[in-house]
Design a protein around this motif. Sequence first.
Motif, PDB file in Angstrom:
ATOM      1  N   MET A   1       0.837  -1.203   0.000  1.00 35.92           N
ATOM      2  CA  MET A   1       0.000   0.000   0.000  1.00 35.92           C
ATOM      3  C   MET A   1       0.870   1.252   0.000  1.00 35.92           C
ATOM      4  N   ALA A   2       1.941   1.237   0.795  1.00 35.62           N
ATOM      5  CA  ALA A   2       2.841   2.392   0.869  1.00 35.62           C
ATOM      6  C   ALA A   2       3.537   2.616  -0.475  1.00 35.62           C
ATOM      7  N   LEU A   3       3.986   1.546  -1.105  1.00 34.51           N
ATOM      8  CA  LEU A   3       4.623   1.673  -2.422  1.00 34.51           C
ATOM      9  C   LEU A   3       3.648   2.233  -3.452  1.00 34.51           C
ATOM     10  N   ASP A   4       2.441   1.689  -3.493  1.00 31.65           N
ATOM     11  CA  ASP A   4       1.441   2.178  -4.449  1.00 31.65           C
ATOM     12  C   ASP A   4       1.087   3.634  -4.195  1.00 31.65           C
ATOM     13  N   PHE A   5       0.992   4.002  -2.914  1.00 30.72           N
ATOM     14  CA  PHE A   5       0.698   5.391  -2.569  1.00 30.72           C
ATOM     15  C   PHE A   5       1.831   6.299  -3.049  1.00 30.72           C
ATOM     16  N   ALA A   6       3.082   5.891  -2.809  1.00 40.01           N
ATOM     17  CA  ALA A   6       4.227   6.698  -3.235  1.00 40.01           C
ATOM     18  C   ALA A   6       4.261   6.833  -4.756  1.00 40.01           C
ATOM     19  N   VAL A   7       3.947   5.761  -5.477  1.00 41.19           N
ATOM     20  CA  VAL A   7       3.903   5.819  -6.944  1.00 41.19           C
ATOM     21  C   VAL A   7       2.852   6.839  -7.396  1.00 41.19           C
ATOM     22  N   ASP A   8       1.678   6.808  -6.782  1.00 44.33           N
ATOM     23  CA  ASP A   8       0.623   7.767  -7.137  1.00 44.33           C
ATOM     24  C   ASP A   8       1.057   9.201  -6.854  1.00 44.33           C
ATOM     25  N   GLU A   9       1.640   9.430  -5.678  1.00 42.55           N
ATOM     26  CA  GLU A   9       2.083  10.777  -5.314  1.00 42.55           C
ATOM     27  C   GLU A   9       3.179  11.276  -6.255  1.00 42.55           C
ATOM     28  N   LEU A  10       4.141  10.413  -6.555  1.00 43.55           N
ATOM     29  CA  LEU A  10       5.211  10.815  -7.470  1.00 43.55           C
ATOM     30  C   LEU A  10       4.656  11.095  -8.859  1.00 43.55           C
ATOM     31  N   GLY A  11       3.678  10.304  -9.293  1.00 41.39           N
ATOM     32  CA  GLY A  11       3.048  10.555 -10.586  1.00 41.39           C
ATOM     33  C   GLY A  11       2.364  11.913 -10.632  1.00 41.39           C
ATOM     34  N   LEU A  12       1.680  12.272  -9.539  1.00 44.91           N
ATOM     35  CA  LEU A  12       1.046  13.595  -9.477  1.00 44.91           C
ATOM     36  C   LEU A  12       2.092  14.701  -9.519  1.00 44.91           C
ATOM     37  N   TYR A  13       3.186  14.522  -8.798  1.00 45.37           N
ATOM     38  CA  TYR A  13       4.267  15.514  -8.807  1.00 45.37           C
ATOM     39  C   TYR A  13       4.852  15.647 -10.214  1.00 45.37           C
ATOM     40  N   LEU A  14       5.066  14.506 -10.869  1.00 45.97           N
ATOM     41  CA  LEU A  14       5.662  14.544 -12.208  1.00 45.97           C
ATOM     42  C   LEU A  14       4.748  15.187 -13.245  1.00 45.97           C
ATOM     43  N   THR A  15       3.450  15.227 -12.966  1.00 41.36           N
ATOM     44  CA  THR A  15       2.524  15.909 -13.869  1.00 41.36           C
ATOM     45  C   THR A  15       2.886  17.379 -13.994  1.00 41.36           C
ATOM     46  N   THR A  16       3.344  17.977 -12.900  1.00 40.97           N
ATOM     47  CA  THR A  16       3.695  19.399 -12.926  1.00 40.97           C
ATOM     48  C   THR A  16       5.204  19.644 -12.975  1.00 40.97           C
ATOM     49  N   HIS A  17       6.002  18.590 -12.790  1.00 40.30           N
ATOM     50  CA  HIS A  17       7.466  18.709 -12.815  1.00 40.30           C
ATOM     51  C   HIS A  17       8.069  17.584 -13.658  1.00 40.30           C
ATOM     52  N   PRO A  18       7.695  17.493 -14.945  1.00 37.41           N
ATOM     53  CA  PRO A  18       8.110  16.343 -15.759  1.00 37.41           C
ATOM     54  C   PRO A  18       9.616  16.275 -16.034  1.00 37.41           C
ATOM     55  N   GLN A  19      10.347  17.332 -15.796  1.00 39.63           N
ATOM     56  CA  GLN A  19      11.783  17.341 -16.075  1.00 39.63           C
ATOM     57  C   GLN A  19      12.632  16.939 -14.878  1.00 39.63           C
ATOM     58  N   ASP A  20      12.017  16.668 -13.736  1.00 38.03           N
ATOM     59  CA  ASP A  20      12.754  16.310 -12.519  1.00 38.03           C
ATOM     60  C   ASP A  20      13.242  14.867 -12.640  1.00 38.03           C
ATOM     61  N   GLN A  21      14.467  14.705 -13.092  1.00 39.82           N
ATOM     62  CA  GLN A  21      15.012  13.374 -13.383  1.00 39.82           C
ATOM     63  C   GLN A  21      15.197  12.517 -12.136  1.00 39.82           C
ATOM     64  N   GLU A  22      15.546  13.130 -11.014  1.00 41.98           N
ATOM     65  CA  GLU A  22      15.721  12.359  -9.779  1.00 41.98           C
ATOM     66  C   GLU A  22      14.399  11.719  -9.348  1.00 41.98           C
ATOM     67  N   VAL A  23      13.333  12.493  -9.398  1.00 43.24           N
ATOM     68  CA  VAL A  23      12.017  11.960  -9.020  1.00 43.24           C
ATOM     69  C   VAL A  23      11.545  10.947 -10.052  1.00 43.24           C
ATOM     70  N   LEU A  24      11.828  11.185 -11.322  1.00 42.42           N
ATOM     71  CA  LEU A  24      11.441  10.238 -12.365  1.00 42.42           C
ATOM     72  C   LEU A  24      12.103   8.872 -12.131  1.00 42.42           C
ATOM     73  N   GLN A  25      13.385   8.877 -11.774  1.00 42.99           N
ATOM     74  CA  GLN A  25      14.077   7.616 -11.486  1.00 42.99           C
ATOM     75  C   GLN A  25      13.493   6.946 -10.250  1.00 42.99           C
ATOM     76  N   LEU A  26      13.162   7.738  -9.228  1.00 38.79           N
ATOM     77  CA  LEU A  26      12.542   7.199  -8.026  1.00 38.79           C
ATOM     78  C   LEU A  26      11.180   6.583  -8.370  1.00 38.79           C
ATOM     79  N   TYR A  27      10.423   7.272  -9.210  1.00 43.56           N
ATOM     80  CA  TYR A  27       9.117   6.796  -9.665  1.00 43.56           C
ATOM     81  C   TYR A  27       9.240   5.406 -10.287  1.00 43.56           C
ATOM     82  N   TRP A  28      10.179   5.244 -11.232  1.00 43.28           N
ATOM     83  CA  TRP A  28      10.343   3.952 -11.901  1.00 43.28           C
ATOM     84  C   TRP A  28      10.854   2.884 -10.932  1.00 43.28           C
ATOM     85  N   SER A  29      11.715   3.260  -9.994  1.00 41.23           N
ATOM     86  CA  SER A  29      12.211   2.263  -9.034  1.00 41.23           C
ATOM     87  C   SER A  29      11.096   1.804  -8.102  1.00 41.23           C
ATOM     88  N   TYR A  30      10.203   2.705  -7.695  1.00 37.46           N
ATOM     89  CA  TYR A  30       9.075   2.321  -6.839  1.00 37.46           C
ATOM     90  C   TYR A  30       8.091   1.437  -7.599  1.00 37.46           C
TER      91      TYR A  30
END
Length: 150
Positions: free
Chosen positions: A77-106
């Motif tokens: 549940m925590a992993l899925d929640f983090a994936v959703d939150e990171l996806g929402l963040y990436l909607t407004t910050h699509p160039q943030d490569q560190e978060v993008l890598q974290l998103y794919w790792s989660y």
Amino acid sequence: MEKPDQAGSCGTGSGTLPGACAPLAFPYIPMQEQNPARFSRAEALQTGTLFPGLDLPFKAAIQARTKLANTALVELMALDFAVDELGLYLTTHPQDQEVLQLYWSYIKLSQEGRAKYEKMYGPILQTDLTPEDGYAWLKDPWPWDVGGNE
């Protein structure tokens, strides 16, 4: 109650619900900086946000009542929640490569964890059933029942 003027508008902050001149709400939406600080996955699930800057004060009462046990299901549940939150963040910050890598790792961790969990306990969602399983969704104990995920 104040009546609308000829143009159909009300004065600022006038009226009550229900009625023609109810006051409007003025929402506050904090803007996130690039690469914001993040809670751990478990903290994020408990607080309701991955980002400490979005952890609003009214959540404190809920947080105090929602201590979750450290189980395989809660970790998923925590992993899925983090994936959703990171996806929402990436909607407004699509160039943030560190978060993008974290998103794919989660996502990868979530997929691996889900596969292990389902191998041990069975499908998590009804849509995870296979024709070979038949309709074997309703088996006791369920993962959230006491002893259901031990």
